[in-house]
Scaffold this motif. Structure first.
Motif, PDB file in Angstrom:
ATOM      1  N   ILE A   1       7.335   8.840   0.973  1.00  0.00           N
ATOM      2  CA  ILE A   1       6.506   9.202  -0.186  1.00  0.00           C
ATOM      3  C   ILE A   1       5.073   8.729   0.043  1.00  0.00           C
ATOM      4  O   ILE A   1       4.093   9.463  -0.216  1.00  0.00           O
ATOM      5  CB  ILE A   1       7.086   8.626  -1.482  1.00  0.00           C
ATOM      6  CG1 ILE A   1       8.368   9.359  -1.854  1.00  0.00           C
ATOM      7  CG2 ILE A   1       6.081   8.701  -2.622  1.00  0.00           C
ATOM      8  CD1 ILE A   1       9.134   8.759  -3.007  1.00  0.00           C
ATOM      9  N   ASP A   2       4.947   7.478   0.552  1.00  0.00           N
ATOM     10  CA  ASP A   2       3.611   6.956   0.824  1.00  0.00           C
ATOM     11  C   ASP A   2       2.913   7.818   1.884  1.00  0.00           C
ATOM     12  O   ASP A   2       1.692   8.099   1.783  1.00  0.00           O
ATOM     13  CB  ASP A   2       3.678   5.491   1.288  1.00  0.00           C
ATOM     14  CG  ASP A   2       3.998   4.554   0.135  1.00  0.00           C
ATOM     15  OD1 ASP A   2       3.815   4.964  -1.041  1.00  0.00           O
ATOM     16  OD2 ASP A   2       4.458   3.415   0.395  1.00  0.00           O
ATOM     17  N   ALA A   3       3.673   8.256   2.886  1.00  0.00           N
ATOM     18  CA  ALA A   3       3.096   9.111   3.931  1.00  0.00           C
ATOM     19  C   ALA A   3       2.660  10.440   3.330  1.00  0.00           C
ATOM     20  O   ALA A   3       1.582  10.969   3.670  1.00  0.00           O
ATOM     21  CB  ALA A   3       4.097   9.328   5.049  1.00  0.00           C
ATOM     22  N   LEU A   4       3.497  10.965   2.448  1.00  0.00           N
ATOM     23  CA  LEU A   4       3.135  12.223   1.797  1.00  0.00           C
ATOM     24  C   LEU A   4       1.919  12.034   0.906  1.00  0.00           C
ATOM     25  O   LEU A   4       1.049  12.920   0.825  1.00  0.00           O
ATOM     26  CB  LEU A   4       4.312  12.779   0.992  1.00  0.00           C
ATOM     27  CG  LEU A   4       5.454  13.394   1.804  1.00  0.00           C
ATOM     28  CD1 LEU A   4       6.605  13.785   0.875  1.00  0.00           C
ATOM     29  CD2 LEU A   4       4.981  14.620   2.561  1.00  0.00           C
ATOM     30  N   ARG A   5       1.858  10.907   0.232  1.00  0.00           N
ATOM     31  CA  ARG A   5       0.699  10.640  -0.610  1.00  0.00           C
ATOM     32  C   ARG A   5      -0.568  10.627   0.252  1.00  0.00           C
ATOM     33  O   ARG A   5      -1.612  11.142  -0.171  1.00  0.00           O
ATOM     34  CB  ARG A   5       0.859   9.283  -1.314  1.00  0.00           C
ATOM     35  CG  ARG A   5       1.554   9.392  -2.591  1.00  0.00           C
ATOM     36  CD  ARG A   5       1.384   8.109  -3.390  1.00  0.00           C
ATOM     37  NE  ARG A   5       2.337   8.167  -4.455  1.00  0.00           N
ATOM     38  CZ  ARG A   5       3.090   7.187  -4.860  1.00  0.00           C
ATOM     39  NH1 ARG A   5       2.996   6.022  -4.289  1.00  0.00           N
ATOM     40  NH2 ARG A   5       3.924   7.346  -5.848  1.00  0.00           N
TER      41      ARG A   5
END
Length: 179
Positions: free
Chosen positions: A149-153
Motif C-alpha cells: 500500500i505504501d509503495a502504491l501510495r
C-alpha cells in the motif's frame, strides 16, 4: 384338736323319712354322715398352718420366678451387648472398606483428571502455537500489504498531485469561463 361340724341328725333323719326313706335306713344314714363329718373336719390351727404353708410356697415360687426372670434379663442383656458389639465391628469394617474404596477412587479420579489436564494443556499449547504461527503469518502478510500500500501510495502521489493540479486548472478555467 378337731372341731366337729354342727350337724342335726334328728332333722336329717326326719327329712329322709319325709322323702320316703324307711326310718331305720334314715337313722343309719344320719349316724354314718355325722361320724364322717366329725372325722373329716379341719381345725382352725390346721387351716392357719395350711395357709402359712401355701403362702410360703407362693413366696418361694415368686422368688424362683424372679430369679429366673433376672437370669433371663441378664442373658438377654449379654446377648444384646454381644450383638451390638458385633454390629459395631461390622459397621466399622464396612466404614473402613468404604473409606478405602473412596480413597482409591479419589486417587484414580485425581490421576485421570491430572492426565486429562496434561492432555488439555498439551492441546492448548499446540493450539496456542498454531494461533501464534497464524498470527505471525498474518502479521507478515499485513506488513507485506502495508508495504505494498505504501509503495502504491508512493506511485500514486504524482498522480494525486497531477490530479490536484488538473482540478485546480479546471477550476480556474471554469471561473474564467463564467466570469
Amino acid at each position: 384338736m378337731t372341731m366337729p361340724i354342727k350337724f342335726d341328725t334328728l332333722e336329717y333323719t326326719r327329712n329322709l323319712m319325709e322323702a320316703g326313706v324307711p326310718a331305720a335306713d334314715a337313722e343309719a344314714h344320719a349316724n354314718a354322715l355325722s361320724t364322717a363329718m366329725a372325722e373329716a373336719s379341719v381345725s382352725p390351727s390346721e387351716l392357719v398352718l395350711l395357709r402359712t404353708d401355701v403362702l410360703a410356697r407362693i413366696e418361694m415360687l415368686r422368688a424362683a420366678m424372679d430369679a429366673k426372670i433376672e437370669a433371663l434379663r441378664t442373658a438377654m442383656d449379654a446377648k444384646i451387648e454381644l450383638l451390638q458389639t458385633s454390629m459395631d465391628a461390622k459397621i466399622d469394617a464396612l466404614r473402613a472398606s468404604m473409606d478405602a474404596k473412596i480413597e482409591k477412587l479419589s486417587i484414580s479420579m485425581d490421576a485421570k483428571i491430572d492426565a486429562l489436564r496434561a492432555d488439555m494443556d498439551t492441546k492448548f499449547a499446540f493450539l496456542n502455537a498454531k494461533i501464534d504461527g497464524l498470527r505471525a503469518d498474518m502479521d507478515t502478510k499485513i506488513a507485506s500489504l502495508n508495504a505494498r500500500i505504501d509503495a502504491l501510495r508512493t506511485k500514486f502521489t504524482p498522480i494525486y498531485v497531477m490530479l490536484g493540479l488538473s482540478l485546480a486548472l479546471h477550476a480556474i478555467n471554469l471561473v474564467k469561463l463564467f466570469s
